[in-house]
Design an enzyme around this catalytic site. Structure first.
Site, mmCIF file in Angstrom:
data_model
loop_
_atom_site.group_PDB
_atom_site.id
_atom_site.type_symbol
_atom_site.label_atom_id
_atom_site.label_comp_id
_atom_site.label_asym_id
_atom_site.label_seq_id
_atom_site.Cartn_x
_atom_site.Cartn_y
_atom_site.Cartn_z
ATOM 1 N N HIS A 9 0.839 -1.205 0.000
ATOM 2 C CA HIS A 9 0.000 0.000 0.000
ATOM 3 C C HIS A 9 0.872 1.253 0.000
ATOM 4 O O HIS A 9 1.723 1.426 0.864
ATOM 5 C CB HIS A 9 -0.921 0.001 1.225
ATOM 6 C CG HIS A 9 -2.010 -1.024 1.129
ATOM 7 N ND1 HIS A 9 -3.116 -1.017 1.933
ATOM 8 C CD2 HIS A 9 -2.178 -2.081 0.292
ATOM 9 C CE1 HIS A 9 -3.907 -2.032 1.614
ATOM 10 N NE2 HIS A 9 -3.349 -2.691 0.622
ATOM 11 N N TYR A 32 -9.252 4.638 7.677
ATOM 12 C CA TYR A 32 -9.407 4.928 9.101
ATOM 13 C C TYR A 32 -10.476 6.019 9.217
ATOM 14 O O TYR A 32 -10.264 7.137 8.750
ATOM 15 C CB TYR A 32 -8.097 5.459 9.696
ATOM 16 C CG TYR A 32 -6.978 4.434 9.778
ATOM 17 C CD1 TYR A 32 -6.171 4.141 8.674
ATOM 18 C CD2 TYR A 32 -6.691 3.788 10.978
ATOM 19 C CE1 TYR A 32 -5.135 3.223 8.759
ATOM 20 C CE2 TYR A 32 -5.646 2.866 11.073
ATOM 21 C CZ TYR A 32 -4.883 2.583 9.966
ATOM 22 O OH TYR A 32 -3.855 1.679 10.054
ATOM 23 N N PRO A 81 -3.808 -0.775 18.991
ATOM 24 C CA PRO A 81 -3.581 -1.239 17.615
ATOM 25 C C PRO A 81 -3.717 -0.166 16.535
ATOM 26 O O PRO A 81 -3.416 -0.418 15.375
ATOM 27 C CB PRO A 81 -4.651 -2.323 17.438
ATOM 28 C CG PRO A 81 -5.726 -1.971 18.410
ATOM 29 C CD PRO A 81 -5.046 -1.312 19.568
ATOM 30 N N LYS A 118 1.593 -0.923 15.269
ATOM 31 C CA LYS A 118 3.029 -0.924 15.533
ATOM 32 C C LYS A 118 3.543 -2.145 16.298
ATOM 33 O O LYS A 118 4.752 -2.350 16.387
ATOM 34 C CB LYS A 118 3.402 0.337 16.355
ATOM 35 C CG LYS A 118 3.279 1.620 15.578
ATOM 36 C CD LYS A 118 4.406 1.744 14.580
ATOM 37 C CE LYS A 118 4.151 2.768 13.532
ATOM 38 N NZ LYS A 118 4.498 2.359 12.188
ATOM 39 N N TYR A 154 3.975 6.219 10.309
ATOM 40 C CA TYR A 154 3.198 5.055 9.875
ATOM 41 C C TYR A 154 4.098 4.043 9.169
ATOM 42 O O TYR A 154 4.007 2.840 9.390
ATOM 43 C CB TYR A 154 2.087 5.524 8.934
ATOM 44 C CG TYR A 154 1.013 4.490 8.677
ATOM 45 C CD1 TYR A 154 0.077 4.173 9.652
ATOM 46 C CD2 TYR A 154 0.936 3.834 7.452
ATOM 47 C CE1 TYR A 154 -0.919 3.229 9.425
ATOM 48 C CE2 TYR A 154 -0.059 2.883 7.213
ATOM 49 C CZ TYR A 154 -0.977 2.598 8.208
ATOM 50 O OH TYR A 154 -1.963 1.651 7.977
HETATM 51 C C1 PHB Z 1 -5.359 -5.143 10.614
HETATM 52 O O1 PHB Z 1 -5.453 -5.376 9.397
HETATM 53 O O2 PHB Z 1 -5.589 -6.026 11.448
HETATM 54 C C2 PHB Z 1 -4.981 -3.781 11.061
HETATM 55 C C3 PHB Z 1 -4.697 -2.812 10.123
HETATM 56 C C4 PHB Z 1 -4.342 -1.539 10.528
HETATM 57 C C5 PHB Z 1 -4.290 -1.224 11.867
HETATM 58 C C6 PHB Z 1 -4.561 -2.201 12.818
HETATM 59 C C7 PHB Z 1 -4.909 -3.481 12.424
HETATM 60 O O3 PHB Z 1 -3.954 0.034 12.238
#
Ligand code: PHB
Ligand code: APR
Length: 398
Positions: free
Chosen positions: A72, A203, A295, A299, A387
Protein backbone atom coordinates in the site's frame (compact mmCIF):
# COMPACT_ATOMS: atom_id res chain seq x y z
CA UNK A 1 19.63 -29.34 27.89
CA UNK A 2 21.97 -26.40 27.30
CA UNK A 3 21.87 -23.50 24.88
CA UNK A 4 23.41 -20.10 24.45
CA UNK A 5 20.16 -18.09 24.37
CA UNK A 6 16.99 -19.57 25.87
CA UNK A 7 13.97 -17.91 24.27
CA UNK A 8 10.54 -17.96 25.93
CA UNK A 9 7.71 -17.49 23.42
CA UNK A 10 7.29 -18.32 19.72
CA UNK A 11 5.53 -15.09 18.72
CA UNK A 12 7.10 -12.65 16.27
CA UNK A 13 9.75 -11.54 18.80
CA UNK A 14 10.96 -15.03 19.77
CA UNK A 15 10.94 -16.46 16.25
CA UNK A 16 12.64 -13.46 14.62
CA UNK A 17 15.32 -13.49 17.34
CA UNK A 18 15.98 -17.20 16.86
CA UNK A 19 16.42 -16.64 13.10
CA UNK A 20 18.77 -13.71 13.62
CA UNK A 21 20.89 -15.70 16.10
CA UNK A 22 21.01 -18.69 13.77
CA UNK A 23 22.38 -16.48 11.00
CA UNK A 24 25.18 -15.43 13.40
CA UNK A 25 25.95 -19.02 14.40
CA UNK A 26 24.50 -18.52 17.89
CA UNK A 27 22.53 -21.41 19.36
CA UNK A 28 19.04 -20.90 20.78
CA UNK A 29 16.04 -22.96 21.97
CA UNK A 30 12.46 -21.66 21.97
CA UNK A 31 9.95 -22.74 24.62
CA UNK A 32 6.32 -21.98 23.69
CA UNK A 33 3.31 -22.74 25.86
CA UNK A 34 0.79 -22.98 23.00
CA UNK A 35 0.58 -25.68 20.34
CA UNK A 36 1.98 -25.02 16.89
CA UNK A 37 -1.55 -24.95 15.51
CA UNK A 38 -2.70 -22.35 18.04
CA UNK A 39 0.29 -20.13 17.26
CA UNK A 40 -0.29 -20.44 13.51
CA UNK A 41 -4.01 -19.63 13.61
CA UNK A 42 -4.37 -16.78 16.13
CA UNK A 43 -5.69 -13.69 14.34
CA UNK A 44 -3.71 -10.49 14.93
CA UNK A 45 -2.95 -7.31 12.99
CA UNK A 46 -0.95 -7.34 9.80
CA UNK A 47 0.63 -4.05 8.77
CA UNK A 48 4.39 -4.25 8.23
CA UNK A 49 6.73 -1.30 8.17
CA UNK A 50 9.33 -1.15 5.42
CA UNK A 51 12.06 -2.09 7.92
CA UNK A 52 10.18 -5.24 9.00
CA UNK A 53 9.67 -6.25 5.38
CA UNK A 54 13.38 -5.69 4.68
CA UNK A 55 14.26 -7.84 7.70
CA UNK A 56 12.05 -10.75 6.60
CA UNK A 57 13.48 -10.58 3.10
CA UNK A 58 17.07 -10.46 4.36
CA UNK A 59 16.35 -13.55 6.49
CA UNK A 60 15.15 -15.41 3.41
CA UNK A 61 11.58 -15.82 4.73
CA UNK A 62 9.91 -13.20 2.53
CA UNK A 63 8.91 -15.31 -0.49
CA UNK A 64 5.25 -15.84 0.40
CA UNK A 65 4.92 -12.30 1.78
CA UNK A 66 6.15 -10.89 -1.54
CA UNK A 67 3.62 -13.04 -3.43
CA UNK A 68 0.58 -12.81 -1.14
CA UNK A 69 1.11 -9.54 0.72
CA UNK A 70 -0.54 -6.29 -0.39
CA UNK A 71 1.66 -3.27 -0.91
CA UNK A 72 0.00 0.00 0.00
CA UNK A 73 1.35 3.36 -1.08
CA UNK A 74 -1.00 5.25 1.20
CA UNK A 75 -4.09 5.10 3.39
CA UNK A 76 -7.26 7.09 3.86
CA UNK A 77 -8.43 9.25 6.73
CA UNK A 78 -12.22 9.67 6.66
CA UNK A 79 -14.21 12.20 8.71
CA UNK A 80 -17.29 14.39 8.24
CA UNK A 81 -18.20 12.17 5.28
CA UNK A 82 -15.04 13.22 3.43
CA UNK A 83 -11.90 11.32 2.55
CA UNK A 84 -8.31 12.46 2.72
CA UNK A 85 -5.55 10.24 1.37
CA UNK A 86 -2.16 10.19 3.08
CA UNK A 87 0.19 9.49 0.19
CA UNK A 88 2.81 7.63 2.21
CA UNK A 89 5.01 6.71 -0.72
CA UNK A 90 5.29 10.22 -2.09
CA UNK A 91 5.75 11.81 1.34
CA UNK A 92 8.42 9.34 2.50
CA UNK A 93 10.40 9.15 -0.75
CA UNK A 94 9.34 5.71 -1.90
CA UNK A 95 8.54 3.84 1.30
CA UNK A 96 5.30 1.92 1.69
CA UNK A 97 3.60 -0.55 4.02
CA UNK A 98 2.82 -4.20 3.41
CA UNK A 99 -0.43 -5.78 4.60
CA UNK A 100 0.25 -9.46 5.38
CA UNK A 101 -1.37 -11.25 8.32
CA UNK A 102 0.78 -11.88 11.36
CA UNK A 103 -0.10 -15.59 11.60
CA UNK A 104 1.09 -16.05 8.00
CA UNK A 105 4.46 -14.57 9.02
CA UNK A 106 4.56 -16.94 12.00
CA UNK A 107 3.88 -19.92 9.71
CA UNK A 108 6.76 -18.84 7.45
CA UNK A 109 9.12 -18.28 10.40
CA UNK A 110 8.31 -21.59 12.12
CA UNK A 111 8.63 -23.58 8.91
CA UNK A 112 11.98 -22.00 8.03
CA UNK A 113 13.40 -22.32 11.56
CA UNK A 114 12.53 -26.01 11.84
CA UNK A 115 14.01 -26.62 8.39
CA UNK A 116 17.35 -25.19 9.54
CA UNK A 117 17.39 -27.57 12.52
CA UNK A 118 16.06 -25.13 15.13
CA UNK A 119 14.49 -26.41 18.35
CA UNK A 120 11.02 -25.12 19.22
CA UNK A 121 9.27 -26.87 22.08
CA UNK A 122 5.53 -26.28 21.56
CA UNK A 123 3.04 -26.93 24.37
CA UNK A 124 5.68 -26.32 27.09
CA UNK A 125 4.05 -26.28 30.55
CA UNK A 126 4.96 -24.56 33.83
CA UNK A 127 7.72 -22.47 32.25
CA UNK A 128 9.71 -20.71 35.00
CA UNK A 129 12.94 -18.73 35.13
CA UNK A 130 15.68 -18.99 37.72
CA UNK A 131 18.98 -17.24 38.41
CA UNK A 132 18.48 -14.44 35.88
CA UNK A 133 20.96 -12.28 37.84
CA UNK A 134 23.63 -15.04 37.80
CA UNK A 135 26.09 -16.22 35.09
CA UNK A 136 24.00 -19.33 34.40
CA UNK A 137 20.29 -18.56 34.22
CA UNK A 138 17.98 -21.53 33.75
CA UNK A 139 14.48 -22.14 32.44
CA UNK A 140 12.43 -25.02 33.86
CA UNK A 141 9.45 -26.51 32.05
CA UNK A 142 7.49 -29.69 31.40
CA UNK A 143 6.78 -31.13 27.99
CA UNK A 144 3.51 -32.61 29.28
CA UNK A 145 1.28 -31.58 32.19
CA UNK A 146 2.33 -34.58 34.31
CA UNK A 147 5.77 -34.98 32.67
CA UNK A 148 9.13 -34.63 34.38
CA UNK A 149 10.52 -31.17 35.09
CA UNK A 150 13.17 -30.31 32.50
CA UNK A 151 15.92 -27.75 32.76
CA UNK A 152 17.38 -25.55 30.03
CA UNK A 153 20.68 -23.97 31.10
CA UNK A 154 21.51 -20.78 29.18
CA UNK A 155 24.03 -17.97 28.92
CA UNK A 156 21.13 -15.54 28.46
CA UNK A 157 17.33 -15.62 28.53
CA UNK A 158 15.21 -13.68 26.03
CA UNK A 159 11.73 -13.04 27.46
CA UNK A 160 9.61 -12.93 24.29
CA UNK A 161 6.52 -14.23 26.06
CA UNK A 162 4.06 -11.40 25.47
CA UNK A 163 2.30 -9.19 28.00
CA UNK A 164 1.14 -12.02 30.33
CA UNK A 165 4.27 -14.21 30.24
CA UNK A 166 6.47 -15.12 33.22
CA UNK A 167 9.57 -13.11 32.19
CA UNK A 168 8.71 -9.49 33.07
CA UNK A 169 7.78 -10.31 36.72
CA UNK A 170 11.38 -11.56 37.19
CA UNK A 171 12.54 -7.94 37.10
CA UNK A 172 12.10 -6.88 40.73
CA UNK A 173 9.52 -4.16 41.37
CA UNK A 174 12.21 -2.19 43.18
CA UNK A 175 14.20 -1.59 39.96
CA UNK A 176 11.28 -1.44 37.54
CA UNK A 177 8.88 1.28 36.47
CA UNK A 178 5.72 0.25 34.62
CA UNK A 179 4.08 3.05 32.62
CA UNK A 180 0.48 2.29 31.71
CA UNK A 181 -2.56 3.87 30.09
CA UNK A 182 -5.80 1.96 29.61
CA UNK A 183 -8.57 3.00 27.25
CA UNK A 184 -12.33 2.89 27.84
CA UNK A 185 -12.87 1.66 24.31
CA UNK A 186 -11.93 -1.58 22.59
CA UNK A 187 -12.03 -2.88 19.04
CA UNK A 188 -14.61 -5.28 17.71
CA UNK A 189 -12.85 -7.10 14.85
CA UNK A 190 -14.42 -9.24 12.12
CA UNK A 191 -13.15 -11.39 9.28
CA UNK A 192 -15.46 -11.38 6.26
CA UNK A 193 -15.69 -13.35 3.04
CA UNK A 194 -15.99 -10.46 0.59
CA UNK A 195 -13.98 -8.57 -2.01
CA UNK A 196 -12.24 -5.38 -0.81
CA UNK A 197 -14.45 -2.27 -0.67
CA UNK A 198 -11.45 0.08 -0.94
CA UNK A 199 -8.01 -0.26 -2.49
CA UNK A 200 -6.24 0.99 0.66
CA UNK A 201 -6.87 0.97 4.43
CA UNK A 202 -9.57 3.40 5.61
CA UNK A 203 -9.41 4.93 9.10
CA UNK A 204 -12.75 6.62 9.85
CA UNK A 205 -13.60 9.10 12.59
CA UNK A 206 -17.37 9.30 12.97
CA UNK A 207 -19.80 10.68 15.55
CA UNK A 208 -20.80 7.08 16.29
CA UNK A 209 -17.18 6.02 16.84
CA UNK A 210 -14.09 4.85 14.96
CA UNK A 211 -14.14 2.27 12.16
CA UNK A 212 -11.30 0.68 10.19
CA UNK A 213 -11.40 -1.11 6.89
CA UNK A 214 -8.45 -3.44 6.31
CA UNK A 215 -7.80 -6.48 4.15
CA UNK A 216 -6.33 -9.96 4.26
CA UNK A 217 -6.64 -11.22 0.69
CA UNK A 218 -8.74 -10.51 -2.42
CA UNK A 219 -11.40 -12.79 -0.84
CA UNK A 220 -11.11 -11.97 2.87
CA UNK A 221 -11.46 -8.56 4.54
CA UNK A 222 -10.69 -7.39 8.09
CA UNK A 223 -12.88 -4.67 9.63
CA UNK A 224 -12.99 -3.07 13.06
CA UNK A 225 -15.45 -0.97 15.07
CA UNK A 226 -14.79 1.04 18.21
CA UNK A 227 -16.94 -0.40 21.02
CA UNK A 228 -16.90 -0.18 24.80
CA UNK A 229 -13.97 -2.26 26.11
CA UNK A 230 -16.34 -4.09 28.46
CA UNK A 231 -18.94 -4.84 25.79
CA UNK A 232 -19.84 -8.46 25.11
CA UNK A 233 -19.57 -9.84 21.59
CA UNK A 234 -22.93 -11.57 22.21
CA UNK A 235 -24.52 -8.09 21.97
CA UNK A 236 -23.32 -7.75 18.39
CA UNK A 237 -25.41 -9.55 15.80
CA UNK A 238 -24.10 -9.54 12.24
CA UNK A 239 -26.86 -7.06 11.31
CA UNK A 240 -25.87 -4.65 14.04
CA UNK A 241 -22.20 -4.84 12.97
CA UNK A 242 -23.07 -4.10 9.32
CA UNK A 243 -25.36 -1.21 10.28
CA UNK A 244 -22.58 0.40 12.28
CA UNK A 245 -19.97 -0.16 9.59
CA UNK A 246 -22.21 1.35 6.91
CA UNK A 247 -23.00 4.36 9.10
CA UNK A 248 -19.42 5.05 10.21
CA UNK A 249 -17.84 4.59 6.77
CA UNK A 250 -20.38 6.57 4.72
CA UNK A 251 -19.14 9.40 2.49
CA UNK A 252 -20.82 12.26 0.67
CA UNK A 253 -19.83 10.58 -2.60
CA UNK A 254 -21.83 7.47 -1.64
CA UNK A 255 -19.12 4.98 -0.60
CA UNK A 256 -20.31 1.38 -1.05
CA UNK A 257 -19.30 -1.19 1.57
CA UNK A 258 -19.56 -4.75 0.27
CA UNK A 259 -20.96 -7.15 2.86
CA UNK A 260 -20.16 -10.86 3.11
CA UNK A 261 -20.26 -13.81 5.50
CA UNK A 262 -18.72 -12.93 8.86
CA UNK A 263 -16.73 -16.02 9.94
CA UNK A 264 -14.83 -14.66 12.92
CA UNK A 265 -15.59 -11.92 15.43
CA UNK A 266 -14.26 -10.78 18.79
CA UNK A 267 -13.55 -7.77 21.01
CA UNK A 268 -10.07 -6.77 22.19
CA UNK A 269 -9.29 -4.19 24.85
CA UNK A 270 -6.61 -1.55 24.30
CA UNK A 271 -3.73 -0.36 26.42
CA UNK A 272 -0.45 1.49 26.24
CA UNK A 273 2.31 0.02 28.41
CA UNK A 274 6.09 0.38 28.81
CA UNK A 275 8.37 -1.49 31.22
CA UNK A 276 11.64 0.26 32.08
CA UNK A 277 14.21 -1.31 32.16
CA UNK A 278 13.84 -4.03 29.54
CA UNK A 279 16.83 -5.91 30.97
CA UNK A 280 17.79 -7.36 34.33
CA UNK A 281 20.97 -9.39 34.82
CA UNK A 282 21.00 -11.91 31.97
CA UNK A 283 17.30 -11.54 31.17
CA UNK A 284 16.30 -9.38 28.17
CA UNK A 285 12.64 -8.62 27.37
CA UNK A 286 11.55 -8.08 23.77
CA UNK A 287 8.22 -7.22 22.11
CA UNK A 288 4.92 -7.31 24.00
CA UNK A 289 6.67 -8.65 27.12
CA UNK A 290 8.17 -5.16 27.49
CA UNK A 291 5.68 -2.83 25.83
CA UNK A 292 2.16 -2.67 24.41
CA UNK A 293 0.64 -0.16 22.00
CA UNK A 294 -3.04 0.26 21.10
CA UNK A 295 -3.58 -1.24 17.62
CA UNK A 296 -4.47 2.05 15.90
CA UNK A 297 -0.97 2.61 14.53
CA UNK A 298 -0.37 -1.13 13.84
CA UNK A 299 3.03 -0.92 15.53
CA UNK A 300 3.08 -4.02 17.83
CA UNK A 301 4.79 -6.50 15.56
CA UNK A 302 7.11 -3.88 14.11
CA UNK A 303 8.34 -2.88 17.56
CA UNK A 304 9.05 -6.52 18.39
CA UNK A 305 11.09 -6.77 15.16
CA UNK A 306 13.09 -3.67 16.11
CA UNK A 307 13.87 -4.90 19.65
CA UNK A 308 15.21 -8.25 18.52
CA UNK A 309 17.48 -6.64 15.94
CA UNK A 310 19.13 -4.68 18.73
CA UNK A 311 19.30 -7.77 20.94
CA UNK A 312 20.77 -9.95 18.19
CA UNK A 313 23.47 -7.34 17.55
CA UNK A 314 24.18 -7.31 21.27
CA UNK A 315 24.61 -11.10 21.40
CA UNK A 316 26.71 -11.02 18.23
CA UNK A 317 29.07 -8.48 19.82
CA UNK A 318 29.28 -10.60 22.96
CA UNK A 319 29.96 -13.96 21.29
CA UNK A 320 32.18 -12.74 18.45
CA UNK A 321 34.23 -10.04 20.16
CA UNK A 322 33.49 -10.27 23.87
CA UNK A 323 31.87 -6.81 23.74
CA UNK A 324 28.96 -6.02 26.04
CA UNK A 325 28.29 -2.42 25.00
CA UNK A 326 25.04 -3.04 23.11
CA UNK A 327 23.76 -5.48 25.71
CA UNK A 328 24.40 -2.92 28.42
CA UNK A 329 22.65 -0.22 26.43
CA UNK A 330 19.78 -2.47 25.32
CA UNK A 331 17.07 -0.68 27.29
CA UNK A 332 18.27 2.78 26.30
CA UNK A 333 18.52 1.94 22.58
CA UNK A 334 15.13 0.18 22.41
CA UNK A 335 13.09 2.53 24.58
CA UNK A 336 14.08 5.57 22.57
CA UNK A 337 12.28 4.12 19.57
CA UNK A 338 9.54 2.45 21.64
CA UNK A 339 8.49 5.75 23.23
CA UNK A 340 8.17 7.38 19.80
CA UNK A 341 5.92 4.53 18.68
CA UNK A 342 3.95 4.84 21.94
CA UNK A 343 3.50 8.53 21.18
CA UNK A 344 2.32 7.86 17.64
CA UNK A 345 -0.06 5.03 18.60
CA UNK A 346 -1.54 7.15 21.39
CA UNK A 347 -1.92 10.18 19.11
CA UNK A 348 -3.61 8.12 16.35
CA UNK A 349 -5.93 6.61 18.96
CA UNK A 350 -6.86 10.05 20.34
CA UNK A 351 -7.29 11.48 16.86
CA UNK A 352 -9.61 8.80 15.53
CA UNK A 353 -11.76 7.51 18.41
CA UNK A 354 -14.84 9.13 19.85
CA UNK A 355 -14.22 9.86 23.49
CA UNK A 356 -17.52 9.85 25.44
CA UNK A 357 -15.93 12.18 27.97
CA UNK A 358 -15.11 14.81 25.36
CA UNK A 359 -17.00 18.10 25.57
CA UNK A 360 -18.38 19.54 22.30
CA UNK A 361 -15.32 21.83 22.35
CA UNK A 362 -12.91 18.90 22.44
CA UNK A 363 -14.84 17.12 19.68
CA UNK A 364 -14.47 20.20 17.46
CA UNK A 365 -10.74 20.29 18.23
CA UNK A 366 -10.43 16.67 17.10
CA UNK A 367 -12.12 17.49 13.78
CA UNK A 368 -9.98 20.60 13.42
CA UNK A 369 -6.88 18.46 13.81
CA UNK A 370 -8.08 16.15 11.04
CA UNK A 371 -8.75 19.22 8.86
CA UNK A 372 -5.27 20.48 9.61
CA UNK A 373 -3.68 17.16 8.65
CA UNK A 374 -5.69 17.10 5.42
CA UNK A 375 -4.56 20.60 4.50
CA UNK A 376 -0.92 20.53 5.60
CA UNK A 377 1.91 18.68 3.92
CA UNK A 378 3.99 18.96 7.10
CA UNK A 379 1.28 17.34 9.23
CA UNK A 380 0.64 14.63 6.61
CA UNK A 381 4.37 13.94 6.39
CA UNK A 382 4.59 13.58 10.15
CA UNK A 383 1.87 10.91 10.10
CA UNK A 384 3.32 9.19 7.03
CA UNK A 385 6.88 8.89 8.37
CA UNK A 386 5.66 7.38 11.61
CA UNK A 387 3.20 5.05 9.88
CA UNK A 388 5.86 3.66 7.57
CA UNK A 389 8.27 3.28 10.50
CA UNK A 390 10.94 5.46 12.07
CA UNK A 391 14.54 4.42 11.38
CA UNK A 392 16.53 2.23 13.75
CA UNK A 393 18.92 4.45 15.65
CA UNK A 394 22.00 2.80 17.14
CA UNK A 395 23.76 6.14 17.76
CA UNK A 396 27.47 5.50 17.73
CA UNK A 397 27.21 1.79 18.47
CA UNK A 398 29.64 -0.12 16.26
C1 PHB B 1 -5.36 -5.14 10.61
O1 PHB B 1 -5.45 -5.38 9.40
O2 PHB B 1 -5.59 -6.03 11.45
C2 PHB B 1 -4.98 -3.78 11.06
C3 PHB B 1 -4.70 -2.81 10.12
C4 PHB B 1 -4.34 -1.54 10.53
C5 PHB B 1 -4.29 -1.22 11.87
C6 PHB B 1 -4.56 -2.20 12.82
C7 PHB B 1 -4.91 -3.48 12.42
O3 PHB B 1 -3.95 0.03 12.24
N1 APR C 1 5.59 -20.06 28.48
C1 APR C 1 5.92 -20.14 27.17
N2 APR C 1 5.43 -19.30 26.22
C2 APR C 1 4.59 -18.34 26.63
C3 APR C 1 4.22 -18.19 27.98
C4 APR C 1 4.74 -19.10 28.93
N3 APR C 1 4.40 -19.05 30.22
N4 APR C 1 3.35 -17.14 28.07
C5 APR C 1 3.20 -16.66 26.83
N5 APR C 1 3.93 -17.39 25.94
C6 APR C 1 3.97 -17.25 24.49
C7 APR C 1 2.60 -16.97 23.89
O1 APR C 1 1.84 -18.16 23.75
C8 APR C 1 2.94 -16.34 22.56
O2 APR C 1 3.02 -17.28 21.51
O3 APR C 1 4.73 -16.15 24.11
C9 APR C 1 4.32 -15.72 22.81
C10 APR C 1 4.27 -14.21 22.80
O4 APR C 1 3.92 -13.77 21.52
P1 APR C 1 3.12 -12.40 21.23
O5 APR C 1 2.10 -12.19 22.28
O6 APR C 1 2.71 -12.45 19.82
O7 APR C 1 4.23 -11.26 21.49
P2 APR C 1 5.49 -10.79 20.61
O8 APR C 1 6.22 -11.95 20.02
O9 APR C 1 6.20 -9.83 21.48
O10 APR C 1 4.84 -10.03 19.40
C11 APR C 1 4.40 -8.72 19.49
O11 APR C 1 2.79 -9.49 17.91
O12 APR C 1 1.21 -10.89 18.83
C12 APR C 1 1.43 -9.62 18.42
O13 APR C 1 -0.02 -8.14 19.60
C13 APR C 1 1.29 -8.59 19.44
O14 APR C 1 1.55 -7.20 17.68
C14 APR C 1 2.18 -7.65 18.83
C15 APR C 1 3.39 -8.40 18.43
Amino acid sequence: MRTQVGIIGAGPAGLLLSHLLYSQGIDSVILESRTREEVETTIRAGVLEQGTVDLLNAMGVGDRMRKEGHFHDGFELRYNGRSHRINVRELTEGKRVTVYAQHEILKDLIHARLRTGGTIVFGAKNVSLDGVDTEKPTIRYREEAEGELRELTCDFIAGCDGFHGPSRPMIPQSVRTDYERRYAHGWLGILVEAPPSASELVYANHDRGFALLSTRSPEIQRMYLQVDAKDDIANWSDDRIWNELHARLETREGFQLTEGRIFQKGIVSMRSFVCDPMQYGRLFLAGDAAHIVPPTGAKGLNLAAADVQVLARGFEGYYKAGKTEILQRYTEICLKRVWKAERFSYAMTQLLHRNPEHSPFERRLQLAELEYIASSRAASLSIAENYVGLPMDFEGVS
